[in-house]
Design a protein around this motif. Structure first.
Motif, PDB file in Angstrom:
ATOM      1  N   GLU A   1       7.790  -9.307  -0.389  1.00 44.82           N
ATOM      2  CA  GLU A   1       7.407  -7.795  -0.265  1.00 44.82           C
ATOM      3  C   GLU A   1       5.865  -7.983   0.272  1.00 44.82           C
TER       4      GLU A   1
ATOM      5  N   ARG B   1       7.925   0.934   0.285  1.00 45.06           N
ATOM      6  CA  ARG B   1       7.853  -0.534  -0.154  1.00 45.06           C
ATOM      7  C   ARG B   1       8.822  -1.488   0.658  1.00 45.06           C
TER       8      ARG B   1
ATOM      9  N   VAL C   1       1.684   3.447   0.252  1.00 41.19           N
ATOM     10  CA  VAL C   1       2.034   2.136   0.358  1.00 41.19           C
ATOM     11  C   VAL C   1       1.181   1.210  -0.795  1.00 41.19           C
ATOM     12  N   LEU C   2       1.767   0.303  -1.336  1.00 40.29           N
ATOM     13  CA  LEU C   2       1.091  -0.267  -2.271  1.00 40.29           C
ATOM     14  C   LEU C   2      -0.433  -0.775  -1.770  1.00 40.29           C
TER      15      LEU C   2
END
Length: 256
Positions: A193, A184, A221-222
């Motif tokens: 972010e 992140r 990753v997100l």
């Protein structure tokens, strides 16, 4: 003026993309920030121009969401290669100039493989490390990354005495089994972010090699999944590639 724009995203890292092959676009910092604004404009983590450059297929000009010119953006580079293919500027290979120098890329099986800059050094800090993968990156290994307040922790590092003048991107990394990382990132210029950072996951993968990670490193990753491949010799990294999808989301017109 009426401006035709395209919206691209690479694992959730999203960009306003403009065709400047005629070299008639001169946007102010305020106009770039407006276009990137998620409430008043199109909404994006950054803005890119694709424009001609002698000796290259094209030049990548990148701006952060705050309207300031920025250093290399890995996911942005992958998206711009996909845009160049869409425009017919390239077929399945590209050679372009970015803020950190020349880059090669190729498209295969729906993924963009982008060659990143060589990395000669990784600086050890007290509980983290620092390296430049086209943009500056602070990398820290943490447990329980899903619960971490990335905004608060990342902002504290970005505005610390060491980094507040020029800024740095701040990556928090959780090591996982089977050569995988969860990453992140707090990004300077966005000052928040983001769902993904290409130069950031590249930095995380290279740093993790010192803990036994081997090429290619699989990264969550997100916004999805990425890979980073590399060759390592005597602490130096060459033939570094950032690999992942790049998708055109929509296009439209907006009045500036």
């Amino acid at each position: 003026m009426n401006l035709t724009f395209y919206k691209y995203q690479g694992t959730g890292n999203d960009f306003v993309v403009l065709d400047n092959r005629n070299q008639d676009l001169e946007l102010s910092r305020e106009q770039v920030a407006f276009l990137c604004d998620r409430r008043k404009g199109v909404g994006a983590d950054g803005l890119m121009l694709l424009q001609p450059k002698e000796g290259f297929d094209f030049e990548m000009v990148y701006y952060n969401a705050d309207g300031r010119p920025s250093s290399m953006c890995g996911n942005g580079g992958r998206c711009l290669v996909a845009f160049a293919q869409f425009l017919g500027v390239v077929e399945d290979q590209a050679y372009f100039l970015a803020a950190d120098g020349p880059h090669q890329a190729y498209l295969k099986d729906g993924l963009v493989h982008l060659q990143m800059r060589d990395v000669d050094t990784i600086e050890d800090l007290e509980d983290a490390c620092f390296l430049n993968t086209g943009s500056p990156h602070y990398v820290k290994q943490v447990p329980a990354l899903k619960e971490l307040d990335v905004y608060a922790e990342g902002r504290a590092v970005r505005y610390s005495d060491r980094f507040k003048a020029e800024g740095t991107n701040v990556n928090f990394v959780e090591h996982q089994p089977e050569n995988k990382l969860f990453v992140r990132t707090y990004e300077r210029g966005v000052e928040d972010e983001t769902f993904s950072c290409g130069t950031g996951v590249t930095a995380a993968a290279l740093a993790a090699s010192r803990a036994g990670y081997t090429s290619p490193v699989q990264i969550e990753v997100l916004g999805g999944e990425l890979q980073v491949s590399f060759e390592q010799e005597d602490g130096q990294f060459k033939n570094v590639f950032l690999i992942g999808p790049a998708v055109q989301v929509f296009h439209g017109e907006i009045n500036l």
